[in-house]
Design a protein around this motif. Structure first.
Motif, PDB file in Angstrom:
ATOM      1  N   VAL A 109      20.034 -57.975  67.123  1.00  0.00           N
ATOM      2  CA  VAL A 109      20.091 -57.405  68.472  1.00  0.00           C
ATOM      3  C   VAL A 109      19.080 -58.119  69.358  1.00  0.00           C
ATOM      4  N   ASP A 110      19.267 -57.984  70.664  1.00  0.00           N
ATOM      5  CA  ASP A 110      18.340 -58.628  71.594  1.00  0.00           C
ATOM      6  C   ASP A 110      17.020 -57.888  71.692  1.00  0.00           C
ATOM      7  N   ASP A 111      17.066 -56.556  71.544  1.00  0.00           N
ATOM      8  CA  ASP A 111      15.863 -55.734  71.674  1.00  0.00           C
ATOM      9  C   ASP A 111      16.167 -54.356  71.100  1.00  0.00           C
ATOM     10  N   ILE A 112      15.137 -53.525  70.979  1.00  0.00           N
ATOM     11  CA  ILE A 112      15.377 -52.143  70.573  1.00  0.00           C
ATOM     12  C   ILE A 112      16.125 -51.442  71.705  1.00  0.00           C
ATOM     13  N   PRO A 113      16.819 -50.338  71.421  1.00  0.00           N
ATOM     14  CA  PRO A 113      17.576 -49.651  72.479  1.00  0.00           C
ATOM     15  C   PRO A 113      16.658 -49.183  73.608  1.00  0.00           C
ATOM     16  N   SER A 114      17.197 -49.207  74.805  1.00  0.00           N
ATOM     17  CA  SER A 114      16.473 -48.720  75.982  1.00  0.00           C
ATOM     18  C   SER A 114      17.258 -47.579  76.614  1.00  0.00           C
ATOM     19  N   ALA A 115      16.548 -46.641  77.176  1.00  0.00           N
ATOM     20  CA  ALA A 115      17.199 -45.570  77.929  1.00  0.00           C
ATOM     21  C   ALA A 115      17.984 -46.200  79.071  1.00  0.00           C
ATOM     22  N   GLN A 116      19.250 -45.796  79.237  1.00  0.00           N
ATOM     23  CA  GLN A 116      20.132 -46.524  80.152  1.00  0.00           C
ATOM     24  C   GLN A 116      20.231 -45.857  81.520  1.00  0.00           C
ATOM     25  N   PHE A 117      19.126 -45.899  82.240  1.00  0.00           N
ATOM     26  CA  PHE A 117      19.139 -45.467  83.630  1.00  0.00           C
ATOM     27  C   PHE A 117      19.267 -46.709  84.507  1.00  0.00           C
ATOM     28  N   SER A 118      19.573 -46.511  85.765  1.00  0.00           N
ATOM     29  CA  SER A 118      19.804 -47.649  86.649  1.00  0.00           C
ATOM     30  C   SER A 118      19.589 -47.212  88.094  1.00  0.00           C
ATOM     31  N   ILE A 162      13.329 -45.816  70.790  1.00  0.00           N
ATOM     32  CA  ILE A 162      13.990 -46.086  72.074  1.00  0.00           C
ATOM     33  C   ILE A 162      12.912 -46.381  73.112  1.00  0.00           C
ATOM     34  N   ARG A 163      13.148 -47.416  73.912  1.00  0.00           N
ATOM     35  CA  ARG A 163      12.185 -47.789  74.936  1.00  0.00           C
ATOM     36  C   ARG A 163      12.435 -46.978  76.204  1.00  0.00           C
ATOM     37  N   TYR A 164      11.435 -46.191  76.584  1.00  0.00           N
ATOM     38  CA  TYR A 164      11.474 -45.419  77.822  1.00  0.00           C
ATOM     39  C   TYR A 164      10.417 -45.997  78.768  1.00  0.00           C
ATOM     40  N   GLY A 165      10.806 -47.004  79.525  1.00  0.00           N
ATOM     41  CA  GLY A 165       9.836 -47.596  80.438  1.00  0.00           C
ATOM     42  C   GLY A 165       8.658 -48.185  79.700  1.00  0.00           C
ATOM     43  N   SER A 166       7.519 -47.550  79.848  1.00  0.00           N
ATOM     44  CA  SER A 166       6.285 -48.088  79.270  1.00  0.00           C
ATOM     45  C   SER A 166       5.944 -47.503  77.903  1.00  0.00           C
ATOM     46  N   TYR A 167       6.790 -46.647  77.355  1.00  0.00           N
ATOM     47  CA  TYR A 167       6.452 -46.044  76.056  1.00  0.00           C
ATOM     48  C   TYR A 167       7.686 -45.995  75.163  1.00  0.00           C
ATOM     49  N   LEU A 168       7.465 -45.794  73.859  1.00  0.00           N
ATOM     50  CA  LEU A 168       8.538 -45.689  72.872  1.00  0.00           C
ATOM     51  C   LEU A 168       8.628 -44.258  72.367  1.00  0.00           C
ATOM     52  N   HIS A 169       9.856 -43.836  72.086  1.00  0.00           N
ATOM     53  CA  HIS A 169      10.069 -42.491  71.552  1.00  0.00           C
ATOM     54  C   HIS A 169      11.196 -42.553  70.524  1.00  0.00           C
ATOM     55  N   GLY A 170      11.015 -41.893  69.374  1.00  0.00           N
ATOM     56  CA  GLY A 170      12.012 -41.926  68.316  1.00  0.00           C
ATOM     57  C   GLY A 170      12.927 -40.713  68.345  1.00  0.00           C
ATOM     58  N   ILE A 171      14.239 -40.944  68.200  1.00  0.00           N
ATOM     59  CA  ILE A 171      15.222 -39.865  68.117  1.00  0.00           C
ATOM     60  C   ILE A 171      16.050 -40.076  66.848  1.00  0.00           C
ATOM     61  N   ALA A 172      16.234 -39.022  66.077  1.00  0.00           N
ATOM     62  CA  ALA A 172      16.978 -39.101  64.816  1.00  0.00           C
ATOM     63  C   ALA A 172      18.397 -38.579  64.995  1.00  0.00           C
ATOM     64  N   GLY A 173      19.261 -38.951  64.055  1.00  0.00           N
ATOM     65  CA  GLY A 173      20.613 -38.409  64.025  1.00  0.00           C
ATOM     66  C   GLY A 173      21.562 -38.974  65.054  1.00  0.00           C
ATOM     67  N   LEU A 174      21.294 -40.169  65.592  1.00  0.00           N
ATOM     68  CA  LEU A 174      22.149 -40.735  66.639  1.00  0.00           C
ATOM     69  C   LEU A 174      23.397 -41.395  66.063  1.00  0.00           C
ATOM     70  N   ILE A 175      24.402 -41.530  66.930  1.00  0.00           N
ATOM     71  CA  ILE A 175      25.655 -42.208  66.601  1.00  0.00           C
ATOM     72  C   ILE A 175      25.567 -43.637  67.134  1.00  0.00           C
ATOM     73  N   GLN A 176      25.844 -44.620  66.298  1.00  0.00           N
ATOM     74  CA  GLN A 176      25.807 -46.025  66.714  1.00  0.00           C
ATOM     75  C   GLN A 176      27.237 -46.519  66.929  1.00  0.00           C
ATOM     76  N   ILE A 177      27.505 -47.065  68.127  1.00  0.00           N
ATOM     77  CA  ILE A 177      28.855 -47.486  68.516  1.00  0.00           C
ATOM     78  C   ILE A 177      28.804 -48.926  68.997  1.00  0.00           C
ATOM     79  N   THR A 178      29.838 -49.705  68.659  1.00  0.00           N
ATOM     80  CA  THR A 178      29.896 -51.086  69.130  1.00  0.00           C
ATOM     81  C   THR A 178      31.339 -51.526  69.307  1.00  0.00           C
ATOM     82  N   ASN A 179      31.532 -52.515  70.148  1.00  0.00           N
ATOM     83  CA  ASN A 179      32.842 -53.151  70.313  1.00  0.00           C
ATOM     84  C   ASN A 179      32.704 -54.581  69.810  1.00  0.00           C
ATOM     85  N   SER A 180      33.312 -54.846  68.645  1.00  0.00           N
ATOM     86  CA  SER A 180      33.159 -56.170  68.018  1.00  0.00           C
ATOM     87  C   SER A 180      34.484 -56.912  67.965  1.00  0.00           C
ATOM     88  N   ASP A 181      35.395 -56.624  68.900  1.00  0.00           N
ATOM     89  CA  ASP A 181      36.702 -57.282  68.898  1.00  0.00           C
ATOM     90  C   ASP A 181      36.581 -58.798  69.009  1.00  0.00           C
TER      91      ASP A 181
END
Length: 530
Positions: free
Chosen positions: A291-300, A445-464
């Motif tokens: 992967v390019d980086d650890i997951p980041s919170a997806q705000f915009s 998960i990267r939240y701006g300037s800090y990291l926070h761990g969440i358990a039990g997540l679903i991992q999804i990808t499109n590898s077509d």
């Protein structure tokens, strides 16, 4: 027979059977509750002529005959005479079968459909289901119904037989299904261990016994505890988690190691060694994800849901209904992620917010007040209180197939790599991908300037295209994730270039059913009736 051949070919027979047994176990507990209630109250309607001759004489003739025919005159007290006791037991069995069939009908648990899919049919229940609903559920046109077509009655007969079979199995009792489930789980683990050539490569009986008793999930947890830090310290490693993933056609408990370059993989071990209490060493598979980086919170930034005055946005997923615990009033709540409303800062409000004053917007319009927020090891969620008039504005024609029901993902879903889609109100983009893994331990998960761990997540990808690609991007936090049947699976919380991560809706539902009275999930297309 065709159904079982298909399941065996896919390697999914065992997980589907476990799901079926769990479903019948739950239905049997409901049926027993109903049967106990009826046993306590039926004697009022069907009195025993020996114990209460006066009241029996006052009962109408049809109640007397029905009580004799169905053996309902005594369901509670043990009879001294053998013949009378057999009659009493027969009445209890009759009542159990009646309750089982009734529960099967109410749950729409068609046994044939349950065997072929592993779950009950989807159905909308709104008090008493309108007849059009039955016609729609059976996939029969109204013309076919009114013409009395053979196809209609064939499907009605098939559904009724399916309900009756489910009811008969449910009447066996929750103890039967509980014991069968224990046996299935134990035999499943034992079968895997006996077929594993490593089971008997031990120096003592204690080592063999410990290896056979521990599950692969426990091995994975031990591997993370013993080898996680060592793997995490290796160059190029971003994070190490434990979860279930399909490996070489089979679902296995593995360590998932996220690395930032493919060249790093060749320098790292293919398995993690675990030392058991008996001294035996066991190897747990390690899967590497580039992967390019650890997951980041997806705000915009954009035209979407956000706190008043903030430029950082996310997505409105779906809407809940329930009674506000403070005011006891029936309210509507929009679901999103808490980091969307904090602009990725640490949340300083945990749980219900007293005297909510922060206004939340969708586009340039006020949606409501921020009422609930939670960021911990399981959740990154927030609720915004809204009124019914505001709810109607967000009816979305593209989400017409969604249903107000939740799907709990299983190993069988990982094995089939089921298709999951993402949709939210931020824009009209609709993306889909495959279920990649179910993570059990925390992922950072990267939240701006800090990291926070969440358990039990679903991992999804499109590898077509061969390269894993996320189905979400910045601004999609809070988006709904659902399956091909329109059942809710989760909400997007984070992602990177390769994977999207979602909080399971089953976990969210379980949370709010305990803290939000009269909780109900509402899907946007159904809100025009409010």
């Amino acid at each position: 027979m065709k159904t079982f051949i298909l399941l065996q070919a896919q390697g999914d027979l065992e997980p589907v059977w476990k799901t079926i047994v769990i479903t019948l176990f739950v239905l049997s507990m409901i049926s027993e509750r109903l049967a106990n209630f009826l046993k306590l109250n039926l004697q009022v309607w069907f009195p025993d002529p020996r114990r209460d001759p006066g009241y029996y004489a006052k009962a109408s003739p049809w109640r007397q005959r029905l009580g004799r025919k169905l053996k309902l005159k005594n369901l509670m007290r043990v009879e001294e005479e053998e013949g009378e006791e057999k009659e009493r037991v027969g009445g209890i069995i009759n009542l159990a079968i009646f309750c089982g069939i009734l529960v099967a009908i109410m749950a729409n648990a068609d046994f044939f459909y349950l065997l072929s899919t592993g779950h009950t049919r989807s159905m909308y229940w709104e008090g008493v289901l309108p007849w059009d609903g039955w016609v729609h559920t059976l996939n029969i046109s109204k013309c076919d119904f009114w013409l009395g077509s053979a196809l209609f009655w064939k499907k009605v007969a098939g559904r009724c037989i399916g309900w009756m079979l489910t009811g008969l199995f449910v009447s066996l009792g929750s103890k039967f299904w509980h014991d069968l489930l224990d046996l299935l789980l134990y035999s499943s683990n034992l079968k895997r261990k006996l077929s594993d050539p490593n089971t008997f490569t031990s120096g003592s009986a204690d080592e063999v016994r410990e290896f056979a008793e521990l599950t692969s999930r426990e091995f994975g947890q031990m591997a993370l505890a013993q080898q996680g830090e060592r793997l995490q310290s290796q160059p190029g490693v971003l994070d190490v988690v434990f979860g279930k993933k399909r490996v070489k056609g089979a679902v296995r408990d593995v360590l998932i190691v996220y690395v930032n370059t493919a060249s790093t993989v060749g320098q790292l071990p293919a398995s993690a060694e675990v030392q058991l209490v008996s001294g035996r060493k066991v190897k747990v598979p390690v899967v590497y994800e580039v992967v390019d980086d650890i997951p980041s919170a997806q705000f915009s930034m954009g035209d979407s849901l956000h706190l008043w005055g903030s430029k950082f946005t996310g997505t409105l997923g779906c809407i809940f209904k329930g009674r506000d615990p403070d005011t006891d009033k029936l309210c509507y709540f929009a679901l999103t992620c808490s980091h969307v409303l904090t602009a990725n800062e640490k949340i300083d409000r945990k749980g219900w917010i007293e005297d909510p004053s922060d206004t939340v917007q969708v586009s340039n319009h006020a949606l409501g007040k921020w009422r609930y927020g939670q960021l911990n090891r399981e959740f990154d969620i927030a609720l915004v209180t809204i009124n019914p008039e505001q709810v109607k504005k967000y009816k979305d024609p593209l989400a017409v197939n969604l249903q107000p029901r939740v799907r709990h993902l299983t190993e069988a879903d990982i094995s089939r790599q089921i298709i999951l889609s993402r949709y939210g109100t931020r824009d009209t983009r609709l993306s889909s991908g495959k279920l990649s893994a179910l993570l059990e331990s925390e992922i950072q998960i990267r939240y701006g300037s800090y990291l926070h761990g969440i358990a039990g997540l679903i991992q999804i990808t499109n590898s077509d295209g061969g390269t894993p690609k996320a189905i979400s991007s910045n601004g999609d936090s809070g988006s709904l994730v659902y399956d091909d049947d329109g059942l809710l699976v989760g909400i997007i919380v984070a992602g990177n270039e390769s994977y999207s991560y979602a909080i399971p809706m089953a976990t969210i539902e379980r949370k709010f059913r305990t803290i939000l009275p009269d909780f109900e999930i509402i899907i946007l297309p159904n809100l025009s009736a409010l």
